[in-house]
Enzyme design. Structure first.
Site, PDB file in Angstrom:
ATOM      1  N   TYR A 395     -11.846 -18.973  -0.281  1.00  0.00           N
ATOM      2  CA  TYR A 395     -12.325 -17.302  -0.871  1.00  0.00           C
ATOM      3  C   TYR A 395     -13.490 -17.572  -1.719  1.00  0.00           C
ATOM      4  O   TYR A 395     -13.082 -17.971  -2.504  1.00  0.00           O
ATOM      5  CB  TYR A 395     -10.896 -17.212  -1.364  1.00  0.00           C
ATOM      6  CG  TYR A 395      -9.266 -17.069   0.014  1.00  0.00           C
ATOM      7  CD1 TYR A 395      -9.642 -16.005   0.499  1.00  0.00           C
ATOM      8  CD2 TYR A 395      -9.035 -18.258   0.484  1.00  0.00           C
ATOM      9  CE1 TYR A 395      -8.636 -15.994   1.274  1.00  0.00           C
ATOM     10  CE2 TYR A 395      -7.968 -18.333   1.011  1.00  0.00           C
ATOM     11  CZ  TYR A 395      -7.816 -16.965   1.566  1.00  0.00           C
ATOM     12  OH  TYR A 395      -6.548 -17.055   2.645  1.00  0.00           O
ATOM     13  N   HIS A 475      -6.249  -9.413   1.146  1.00  0.00           N
ATOM     14  CA  HIS A 475      -6.032  -8.539  -0.181  1.00  0.00           C
ATOM     15  C   HIS A 475      -6.184  -7.471  -1.250  1.00  0.00           C
ATOM     16  O   HIS A 475      -6.979  -7.639  -2.157  1.00  0.00           O
ATOM     17  CB  HIS A 475      -6.570  -9.984  -0.543  1.00  0.00           C
ATOM     18  CG  HIS A 475      -5.553 -11.531  -0.366  1.00  0.00           C
ATOM     19  ND1 HIS A 475      -6.723 -12.676  -0.684  1.00  0.00           N
ATOM     20  CD2 HIS A 475      -4.921 -11.798  -0.158  1.00  0.00           C
ATOM     21  CE1 HIS A 475      -5.677 -13.595  -0.502  1.00  0.00           C
ATOM     22  NE2 HIS A 475      -4.274 -13.417  -0.164  1.00  0.00           N
ATOM     23  N   ASN A 513      -4.544 -15.796  -4.487  1.00  0.00           N
ATOM     24  CA  ASN A 513      -3.789 -14.961  -3.684  1.00  0.00           C
ATOM     25  C   ASN A 513      -2.792 -13.911  -4.537  1.00  0.00           C
ATOM     26  O   ASN A 513      -2.863 -14.125  -5.628  1.00  0.00           O
ATOM     27  CB  ASN A 513      -3.283 -15.509  -2.488  1.00  0.00           C
ATOM     28  CG  ASN A 513      -3.281 -16.318  -1.891  1.00  0.00           C
ATOM     29  OD1 ASN A 513      -3.729 -17.236  -2.465  1.00  0.00           O
ATOM     30  ND2 ASN A 513      -3.701 -17.007  -0.632  1.00  0.00           N
TER      31      ASN A 513
HETATM   32  N1  6FA Z   1      -0.522 -12.463  -1.052  1.00  0.00           N
HETATM   33  C1  6FA Z   1      -0.139 -13.408  -1.909  1.00  0.00           C
HETATM   34  O1  6FA Z   1       0.153 -13.522  -2.939  1.00  0.00           O
HETATM   35  N2  6FA Z   1      -0.448 -14.861  -0.749  1.00  0.00           N
HETATM   36  C2  6FA Z   1      -0.595 -15.201  -0.054  1.00  0.00           C
HETATM   37  O2  6FA Z   1       0.314 -15.581   0.993  1.00  0.00           O
HETATM   38  C3  6FA Z   1      -0.131 -13.861   0.860  1.00  0.00           C
HETATM   39  N3  6FA Z   1      -0.558 -13.435   2.817  1.00  0.00           N
HETATM   40  C4  6FA Z   1      -0.918 -12.587   2.993  1.00  0.00           C
HETATM   41  C5  6FA Z   1      -0.720 -12.782   4.582  1.00  0.00           C
HETATM   42  O3  6FA Z   1      -0.498 -13.404   4.881  1.00  0.00           O
HETATM   43  C6  6FA Z   1      -1.013 -11.028   4.920  1.00  0.00           C
HETATM   44  C7  6FA Z   1      -0.807 -10.991   6.813  1.00  0.00           C
HETATM   45  C8  6FA Z   1      -0.804 -10.053   4.076  1.00  0.00           C
HETATM   46  C9  6FA Z   1      -1.036  -8.497   5.195  1.00  0.00           C
HETATM   47  C10 6FA Z   1      -1.227  -9.934   2.867  1.00  0.00           C
HETATM   48  C11 6FA Z   1      -0.738 -11.195   2.168  1.00  0.00           C
HETATM   49  N4  6FA Z   1      -1.186 -10.596   1.051  1.00  0.00           N
HETATM   50  C12 6FA Z   1      -0.592 -12.499   0.481  1.00  0.00           C
HETATM   51  C13 6FA Z   1      -1.450  -9.660   0.093  1.00  0.00           C
HETATM   52  C14 6FA Z   1       0.136  -9.321  -0.463  1.00  0.00           C
HETATM   53  O4  6FA Z   1       1.660  -8.762   0.774  1.00  0.00           O
HETATM   54  C15 6FA Z   1      -0.039  -8.080  -0.973  1.00  0.00           C
HETATM   55  O5  6FA Z   1      -1.430  -7.708  -1.543  1.00  0.00           O
HETATM   56  C16 6FA Z   1       1.118  -7.389  -1.286  1.00  0.00           C
HETATM   57  O6  6FA Z   1       2.461  -6.981  -1.222  1.00  0.00           O
HETATM   58  C17 6FA Z   1       0.846  -5.982  -1.999  1.00  0.00           C
HETATM   59  O7  6FA Z   1       2.173  -5.341  -2.271  1.00  0.00           O
HETATM   60  P1  6FA Z   1       1.965  -3.672  -2.811  1.00  0.00           P
HETATM   61  O8  6FA Z   1       2.762  -3.409  -3.005  1.00  0.00           O
HETATM   62  O9  6FA Z   1       0.354  -3.191  -3.215  1.00  0.00           O
HETATM   63  O10 6FA Z   1       2.211  -3.261  -0.906  1.00  0.00           O
HETATM   64  P2  6FA Z   1       3.270  -3.678  -0.130  1.00  0.00           P
HETATM   65  O11 6FA Z   1       2.280  -3.474   1.534  1.00  0.00           O
HETATM   66  O12 6FA Z   1       3.685  -5.343  -0.409  1.00  0.00           O
HETATM   67  O13 6FA Z   1       4.188  -2.317   0.153  1.00  0.00           O
HETATM   68  C18 6FA Z   1       3.738  -1.169   0.605  1.00  0.00           C
HETATM   69  C19 6FA Z   1       5.561  -0.705   1.274  1.00  0.00           C
HETATM   70  O14 6FA Z   1       5.512   1.104   1.081  1.00  0.00           O
HETATM   71  C20 6FA Z   1       5.341  -1.247   2.251  1.00  0.00           C
HETATM   72  O15 6FA Z   1       7.494  -1.637   2.488  1.00  0.00           O
HETATM   73  C21 6FA Z   1       5.502  -0.087   3.653  1.00  0.00           C
HETATM   74  O16 6FA Z   1       6.497  -0.410   4.391  1.00  0.00           O
HETATM   75  C22 6FA Z   1       5.932   0.917   2.185  1.00  0.00           C
HETATM   76  N5  6FA Z   1       5.741   2.319   2.771  1.00  0.00           N
HETATM   77  C23 6FA Z   1       3.868   2.815   3.022  1.00  0.00           C
HETATM   78  N6  6FA Z   1       4.033   4.301   3.176  1.00  0.00           N
HETATM   79  C24 6FA Z   1       5.154   4.508   3.500  1.00  0.00           C
HETATM   80  C25 6FA Z   1       5.372   5.520   3.221  1.00  0.00           C
HETATM   81  N7  6FA Z   1       4.776   6.745   3.584  1.00  0.00           N
HETATM   82  N8  6FA Z   1       6.917   6.271   3.376  1.00  0.00           N
HETATM   83  C26 6FA Z   1       7.663   5.280   2.423  1.00  0.00           C
HETATM   84  N9  6FA Z   1       7.238   3.877   2.600  1.00  0.00           N
HETATM   85  C27 6FA Z   1       5.772   4.007   2.525  1.00  0.00           C
HETATM   86  C1  ABL Z   2      -3.618 -14.912   2.136  1.00  0.00           C
HETATM   87  O1  ABL Z   2      -2.801 -14.519   1.354  1.00  0.00           O
HETATM   88  C2  ABL Z   2      -3.980 -14.928   3.293  1.00  0.00           C
HETATM   89  O2  ABL Z   2      -3.618 -12.764   3.103  1.00  0.00           O
HETATM   90  C3  ABL Z   2      -3.952 -14.729   5.095  1.00  0.00           C
HETATM   91  O3  ABL Z   2      -4.423 -14.105   5.464  1.00  0.00           O
HETATM   92  C4  ABL Z   2      -3.079 -16.788   4.876  1.00  0.00           C
HETATM   93  O4  ABL Z   2      -2.680 -16.381   6.132  1.00  0.00           O
HETATM   94  C5  ABL Z   2      -2.039 -16.728   4.121  1.00  0.00           C
HETATM   95  N1  ABL Z   2      -2.056 -16.307   2.984  1.00  0.00           N
HETATM   96  C6  ABL Z   2      -1.756 -18.824   3.646  1.00  0.00           C
HETATM   97  O5  ABL Z   2      -2.511 -18.278   3.335  1.00  0.00           O
HETATM   98  C7  ABL Z   2      -3.976 -16.994   7.370  1.00  0.00           C
HETATM   99  C8  ABL Z   2      -2.781 -17.784   8.163  1.00  0.00           C
HETATM  100  O6  ABL Z   2      -3.061 -19.010   7.602  1.00  0.00           O
HETATM  101  C9  ABL Z   2      -4.267 -17.581   9.210  1.00  0.00           C
HETATM  102  O7  ABL Z   2      -3.666 -18.033  11.166  1.00  0.00           O
HETATM  103  C10 ABL Z   2      -4.570 -16.629   9.797  1.00  0.00           C
HETATM  104  O8  ABL Z   2      -5.141 -16.835  11.189  1.00  0.00           O
HETATM  105  C11 ABL Z   2      -4.430 -15.072   8.840  1.00  0.00           C
HETATM  106  O9  ABL Z   2      -3.939 -15.401   7.959  1.00  0.00           O
HETATM  107  C12 ABL Z   2      -5.248 -13.694   9.357  1.00  0.00           C
HETATM  108  O10 ABL Z   2      -5.323 -13.123   7.787  1.00  0.00           O
END
Ligand code: 6FA
Ligand code: ABL
Length: 536
Positions: A395, A475, A513
């Protein structure tokens, strides 16, 4: 009714805001559009092998990779066209849970923060007390499935990297590596749910409503009067009022918060006009003379990320995580159920590393690596042993200059409008350099073979031909950046009492992250809101 504070969204930022506001004795309403996640919050979604336990898909760290391979992924927001969690905990309920305490750079003026934000230490300390995180999340303190760690460590040692405990040395991010660190506790996912939701919801002055979607804020010019929801049982036309000194805190995430603003007549006029043309949302807009023109949705960034796939004879690819839902290894399943220890007490990552790069434009950019068993996809001319595959995801983070734009379409689906990756070619040059440096270390590790890309493809071609959507790292930050859309107290400019506490206010990507930096930001942000004069 009415409420001192209405917090919209129970994710990374919203749960911290709701917890600290209710701790301060305020009358708080927390609205979340989704339902429960962890078993302790009423969640019940679990595979057959966990029947009879209270553990759900969201609790068990080892089920993380199944978020992307499930036939019924009800947790994703269906009206956001990138991955976003729409359930209690938001992203922290479904993410990989990699968890880094912020560096000084993450809140520096160079990163776009006002000087009043530079000292994140006391707020990160509050976060740490609630959510220490762990680089050995199995309850027996042992580490499991460490082959990919050992292989990557050999490669990095050969290039002068230092092995550290990452969260003990947050500011050491050049040629540093260590065990992956997670927002898990007691062998289970914690996120902001276990440490913050649990205390918030126990307070009589906090009301929690799930499955409640906020459509827009209700305002009289710059004064917010309440929120309009999709639930008419909560008030006339679904409207819930604030007290006269009350405030709304939007925590709906980098895509969800901008959409609420557009639907409230706040943002660029092209976005508000899409709302105006919508039969349901249009009539709820304030008169055009009250629209507030702000660059909501601009200045967005996300890490461009590129996967390299390898094989090594020592690696156990764990069936590429494909069996853990329906048919986990029996001993590992039994061990997890017994005391939340073993392979399934950790998500897929095993090692993380960072390296700084100086660039032709005289900026320093940071590269992060994440190492894990398995691979999302393999493209290769080589024959290979699928049980020995591992991935290094690279990244590009702090220092990145590319920016994009997010917004809505005519169906009011939130989406990227201008992709934020490689807008500035220097970002691409630096990421290619970083990938080449990783590849240069492969020869130092006996038995290590890179299979994607293979020897018919150069790194430069691989990056140039990479599917743009696959550059997405999930992110997203910056759509309501501090200093641009919100002021230094996270108040939406042009309003008296509308605040934002989520990833959207972060003006540029943190070094890792982002969830740890978002959580520290939320601790600091809610303290600033509480300190304001004239509030409830
Ligand atoms: N960040 C990390 O630091 N480490 C990770 O390993 C990591 N992995 C991922 C990952 O694997 C995926 C698939 C995704 C999608 C994100 C990852 N992230 C990781 C990023 C991290 O989770 C996000 O940056 C972080 O959660 C963002 O925090 P926020 O507070 O900005 O936003 P959220 O999405 O957590 O929460 C928003 C909430 O609002 C949700 O619960 C949603 O349902 C609610 N909401 C949205 N619209 C709404 C509405 N109109 N009314 C009421 N509720 C609403
Ligand atoms: C993160 O911060 C990323 O947002 C995710 O994309 C990441 O997971 C996790 N952390 C873990 O490192 C990956 C999965 O390991 C993959 O299998 C998957 O294809 C990918 O997310 C999808 O964005």
């Amino acid at each position: 009714i009415p409420y001192d504070y209405i917090v919209v969204g129970g994710g990374a930022g919203g749960l911290i805001a709701a917890d600290r506001l209710s701790e301060a004795g305020k009358k708080v309403l927390l609205l979340e559009r989704g339902g429960p996640s962890l078993g302790a919050t009423g969640g019940t979604y679990q595979p057959t092998w966990l029947k009879g336990t209270n553990f759900t898909k969201f609790d068990v760290p080892g089920l993380f990779e199944t978020m992307f391979s499930d036939g019924n992924p009800f947790w994703w927001c269906k009206d956001v066209n990138v991955f976003a969690g729409c359930l209690l905990g938001g992203g922290t309920a479904i993410n990989g849970a990699l968890y880094w305490f912020p560096t000084y750079m993450d809140f520096s003026s160079a990163a776009g923060w006002p000087a009043s934000w530079n000292n994140h230490g006391p707020y990160t300390a509050k976060l740490k007390a609630k959510l220490p995180g762990s680089d050995h999340p199995s309850t027996d303190g042992k580490r499991y499935l460490e082959q990919t760690y050992n292989v990557a460590a050999q490669l990095l040692n050969s290039q002068g990297y230092t092995n550290i405990t990452i969260n003990d040395n947050p500011d050491f991010k050049d040629h540093a590596y260590g065990y992956s660190t997670f927002a898990f506790a007691n062998g289970k996912r914690a996120g902001t749910i276990t440490p913050y939701y649990t205390t918030a919801v126990a307070r009589p002055n906090l009301t929690y409503k799930q499955y409640t979607m906020v459509l827009n804020v209700v305002r009289n010019g710059s004064q917010i009067l309440g929120v309009k929801t999709n639930d008419t049982s909560l008030g006339p036309n679904g409207v819930i009022p604030l007290t006269s000194k009350g405030r709304v805190v939007l925590s709906a995430g980098s895509f969800g918060t901008p959409r609420i603003l557009f639907r409230s007549g706040i943002g660029p006029s092209d976005m508000i006009n899409l709302v105006k043309n919508d039969a349901n949302a249009g009539p709820n807009l304030p008169p055009q003379s009250d629209w507030i023109n702000l660059p909501v949705g601009y200045n967005v960034s996300d890490n461009p990320s590129i996967n390299l796939v390898f094989t090594h004879p020592s690696v156990d690819a764990y069936e590429n995580w494909a069996q853990v839902w329906t048919n986990p290894r029996p001993a590992d399943a039994a061990q997890y159920i017994k005391d939340q220890s073993g392979v399934l007490a950790q998500a897929s990552p095993r090692l993380n590393f960072w390296r700084a790069y100086s660039s032709p434009d005289q900026r320093t950019r940071y590269l992060q690596g994440t190492v894990r068993p398995g691979a999302a996809s393999v493209t290769t001319v080589y024959p290979y042993n699928a049980s020995q595959i591992m991935t290094i995801t690279a990244y590009l983070s702090t220092g990145i200059t590319s920016r994009g734009r997010i917004g809505i379409d005519a169906a009011l689906t939130a989406r990227p409008l201008v992709n934020p990756w490689f807008v500035d070619p220097v970002d691409k040059t630096v990421l290619i350099q970083g990938l080449n440096d990783i590849v240069a270390g492969v020869k130092n590790v006996p038995g290590l073979t890179m299979i994607t890309p293979d020897n018919t493809t150069t790194i430069t071609d691989y990056v140039n031909n990479y599917d743009p959507g696959s550059l997405n790292s999930n992110h997203w930050v910056g759509s309501c950046s501090i200093g641009i859309v919100v002021d230094e107290n996270l108040l939406v400019k042009g309003t008296k009492n509308l605040h934002i506490i989520d990833a959207s206010v972060i003006p540029s990507l943190p070094v890792g992250n982002p969830s740890g930096t978002i959580m520290s930001m939320a601790e600091q942000g809610v303290a600033k809101v509480l300190a304001l004069a004239g509030g409830p």
